[in-house]
Scaffold this motif. Structure first.
Motif, mmCIF file in Angstrom:
data_model
loop_
_atom_site.group_PDB
_atom_site.id
_atom_site.type_symbol
_atom_site.label_atom_id
_atom_site.label_comp_id
_atom_site.label_asym_id
_atom_site.label_seq_id
_atom_site.Cartn_x
_atom_site.Cartn_y
_atom_site.Cartn_z
ATOM 1 N N PRO A 299 38.536 31.590 0.661
ATOM 2 C CA PRO A 299 39.750 31.953 1.088
ATOM 3 C C PRO A 299 40.947 32.866 0.356
ATOM 4 O O PRO A 299 41.774 33.332 1.283
ATOM 5 N N GLN A 300 40.971 32.374 -0.812
ATOM 6 C CA GLN A 300 41.927 33.006 -1.427
ATOM 7 C C GLN A 300 42.088 34.261 -1.853
ATOM 8 O O GLN A 300 42.590 35.532 -1.865
ATOM 9 N N CYS A 301 40.911 34.912 -2.709
ATOM 10 C CA CYS A 301 40.489 36.178 -2.866
ATOM 11 C C CYS A 301 39.229 36.909 -2.746
ATOM 12 O O CYS A 301 39.008 37.820 -2.682
ATOM 13 N N LYS A 302 38.330 36.231 -1.099
ATOM 14 C CA LYS A 302 38.055 36.466 -0.530
ATOM 15 C C LYS A 302 36.551 36.873 -1.156
ATOM 16 O O LYS A 302 35.623 38.026 -0.551
ATOM 17 N N ASN A 303 36.346 35.771 -2.653
ATOM 18 C CA ASN A 303 34.936 36.557 -3.063
ATOM 19 C C ASN A 303 34.036 35.759 -2.830
ATOM 20 O O ASN A 303 34.241 34.377 -2.229
ATOM 21 N N LYS A 304 32.607 36.107 -2.854
ATOM 22 C CA LYS A 304 31.402 35.452 -2.227
ATOM 23 C C LYS A 304 30.847 34.537 -3.134
ATOM 24 O O LYS A 304 30.041 33.821 -2.725
ATOM 25 N N GLN A 305 31.235 34.657 -4.679
ATOM 26 C CA GLN A 305 30.764 33.891 -5.379
ATOM 27 C C GLN A 305 31.372 32.790 -5.536
ATOM 28 O O GLN A 305 32.434 32.135 -6.315
ATOM 29 N N THR A 306 31.168 31.778 -4.405
ATOM 30 C CA THR A 306 31.458 30.120 -3.971
ATOM 31 C C THR A 306 30.630 29.408 -3.782
ATOM 32 O O THR A 306 29.063 29.779 -4.331
ATOM 33 N N ARG A 307 30.856 28.277 -4.585
ATOM 34 C CA ARG A 307 29.566 26.926 -4.432
ATOM 35 C C ARG A 307 30.310 25.169 -3.920
ATOM 36 O O ARG A 307 30.983 25.450 -3.527
ATOM 37 N N VAL A 308 29.499 24.638 -3.364
ATOM 38 C CA VAL A 308 30.010 23.887 -2.546
ATOM 39 C C VAL A 308 29.383 22.718 -3.231
ATOM 40 O O VAL A 308 28.492 22.301 -3.706
ATOM 41 N N GLN A 309 30.755 21.767 -3.505
ATOM 42 C CA GLN A 309 29.770 20.844 -3.810
ATOM 43 C C GLN A 309 29.972 19.272 -3.275
ATOM 44 O O GLN A 309 30.694 19.556 -2.311
ATOM 45 N N LYS A 310 29.490 18.233 -3.423
ATOM 46 C CA LYS A 310 29.433 16.990 -2.718
ATOM 47 C C LYS A 310 29.672 15.934 -3.570
ATOM 48 O O LYS A 310 28.921 15.640 -4.727
ATOM 49 N N SER A 311 30.987 14.973 -3.667
ATOM 50 C CA SER A 311 30.923 13.360 -4.288
ATOM 51 C C SER A 311 31.099 12.902 -3.163
ATOM 52 O O SER A 311 32.480 13.219 -2.109
ATOM 53 N N GLN A 312 30.467 11.877 -3.260
ATOM 54 C CA GLN A 312 30.190 10.873 -2.178
ATOM 55 C C GLN A 312 29.986 12.026 -0.596
ATOM 56 O O GLN A 312 29.554 12.177 -0.082
ATOM 57 N N GLU A 313 31.719 11.281 0.511
ATOM 58 C CA GLU A 313 31.460 11.219 1.953
ATOM 59 C C GLU A 313 31.993 12.855 1.628
ATOM 60 O O GLU A 313 32.205 13.741 2.806
ATOM 61 N N THR A 314 32.652 13.514 1.051
ATOM 62 C CA THR A 314 33.268 14.462 0.539
ATOM 63 C C THR A 314 33.152 15.677 0.255
ATOM 64 O O THR A 314 32.379 16.039 -0.800
ATOM 65 N N TYR A 315 32.658 17.266 1.058
ATOM 66 C CA TYR A 315 32.375 18.221 0.448
ATOM 67 C C TYR A 315 33.459 19.253 -0.101
ATOM 68 O O TYR A 315 34.596 19.128 0.412
ATOM 69 N N THR A 316 33.595 19.947 -1.060
ATOM 70 C CA THR A 316 34.380 20.696 -1.702
ATOM 71 C C THR A 316 33.840 22.552 -2.321
ATOM 72 O O THR A 316 32.724 22.438 -2.348
ATOM 73 N N LEU A 317 34.378 23.490 -1.283
ATOM 74 C CA LEU A 317 34.396 24.319 -1.749
ATOM 75 C C LEU A 317 34.800 25.608 -3.371
ATOM 76 O O LEU A 317 36.214 25.442 -2.690
ATOM 77 N N ASN A 318 33.734 26.007 -3.834
ATOM 78 C CA ASN A 318 34.757 26.182 -5.559
ATOM 79 C C ASN A 318 34.424 27.946 -5.864
ATOM 80 O O ASN A 318 33.059 28.249 -5.058
ATOM 81 N N CYS A 319 35.312 28.276 -5.845
ATOM 82 C CA CYS A 319 35.314 29.992 -6.192
ATOM 83 C C CYS A 319 35.560 29.785 -7.860
ATOM 84 O O CYS A 319 35.820 29.505 -8.198
#
Length: 329
Positions: A299-319
């Motif tokens: 959402p910040q730089c519009k780059n498509k090189q992202t990864r989704v990670q899960k910790s317990q019940e929380t999902y995080t999008l990392n660019c």
């Protein structure tokens, strides 16, 4: 099959260079033996985190019956292990103690087992209504030392000696541990009662682990800043420009931007179920029953090189481009 090669590192010290050379040497033997084998998945230099703990595995092997963790050690001289399993090594005719690589890889194995068991339903699902797990699978670990190391096996405990192997004999040792019987192609050995992963489960495990890898080699992009200006008279308007507000908006960007999920088919944004599949994390819409990937452009730089990670019940999008990181809602 090689799922991940050895990550490049900028080693500077002689010890770090030797260690990196040993890891590349082990990766070479694994590539030669298993690059065309769909039953053996190899992940080199695997780093992951779970429950606020982080571990790095030099080489991870996933095969139909379980997992094998390899710890690479560059040892050029003698290596001894006493009855208390305390390690010593010689270098330039000087003896010194060293941490036990066997104990080190055991800690990594325990954390990996916790990670997989926590996500077992995402990765394996259920069979005949029974929750499958990973604890009952085969778990092994080895320490792989340089081929020119001199190992004193006479005074070494048998349990340690069996887990210590030179690089050149690694593949032979792995074959004895795995005892593959072509389970994937359904040629069953009735005398082998070990539970095994089928092809779909094996692929799901590989995809899940690759998605969990923490890439520390990608350096965050550096935004060039203007050179400092010379002091100006107070009366000049350049001093009163609201530049700090603009900078503050950049600093607070990661807390202001939220990543929202919605079904790409019907637009539903609340009634969905997070799930994991062959191609990563996704949501299953409870309205239209169709799937939508969680992974999306930054959402910040519009780059498509992202990864989704899960910790317990929380999902995080990392660019991987701008280091933006935000919880998915």
């Amino acid at each position: 099959m090689i799922l991940k090669t050895k990550s490049p590192q900028n080693a500077k010290s002689a010890q770090a260079i030797a260690g990196q050379k040993q890891e590349h040497n082990v990766a070479f033997f694994l590539r030669r033996a298993y690059k065309d084998n769909p039953e053996v998945l190899v992940i080199n230099d695997f780093k992951f985190s779970f429950n606020d703990e982080t571990a790095q595995i030099d080489h991870l092997i996933v095969y139909p019956y379980g997992f094998i963790l390899l710890e690479s050690k560059s040892i050029k001289g003698h290596v001894k292990v006493n009855k208390q399993q305390e390690w010593t090594r010689s270098y330039s005719k000087q003896w010194s103690g060293m941490p036990s690589p066997i104990k080190q890889v055991e800690l990594q194995q325990a954390l990996l087992k916790q990670l997989l068991n926590h996500h077992r339903l995402d990765v394996l699902g259920k069979m005949f209504g029974i929750k499958q797990g990973f604890s009952g699978r085969c778990w092994d670990h080895l320490c792989v030392v340089s081929s020119d190391a001199i190992i004193d096996r006479k005074s070494m405990p048998k349990a340690v000696s069996e887990k210590l192997v030179k690089s050149e004999f690694l593949v032979e040792k792995l074959q004895k541990i795995m005892k593959l019987r072509n389970k994937i192609i359904r040629v069953v050995n009735v005398y082998d009662t070990r539970p095994y992963f089928n092809k779909e489960e094996l692929d799901s495990i590989g995809s899940f682990l690759i998605n969990q890898h923490l890439d520390t080699t990608a350096e965050p992009s550096i935004v060039p800043q203007a050179a400092p200006k010379l002091a100006q008279p107070i009366a000049k308007p350049v001093v009163t420009r609201p530049q700090p507000i603009e900078q503050a908006s950049v600093v607070e960007a990661t807390t202001m931007i939220r990543v929202a999920l919605q079904c790409k088919h019907c637009g539903e944004s609340t009634n969905y179920t997070p799930m994991y599949g062959k191609f990563g994390y996704y949501i299953k819409c409870n309205q239209c029953t169709k799937n939508t990937p969680m992974k999306q452009a930054c959402p910040q730089c519009k780059n498509k090189q992202t990864r989704v990670q899960k910790s317990q019940e929380t999902y995080t999008l990392n660019c991987q481009e701008c280091s933006f990181s935000q919880q998915i809602v």
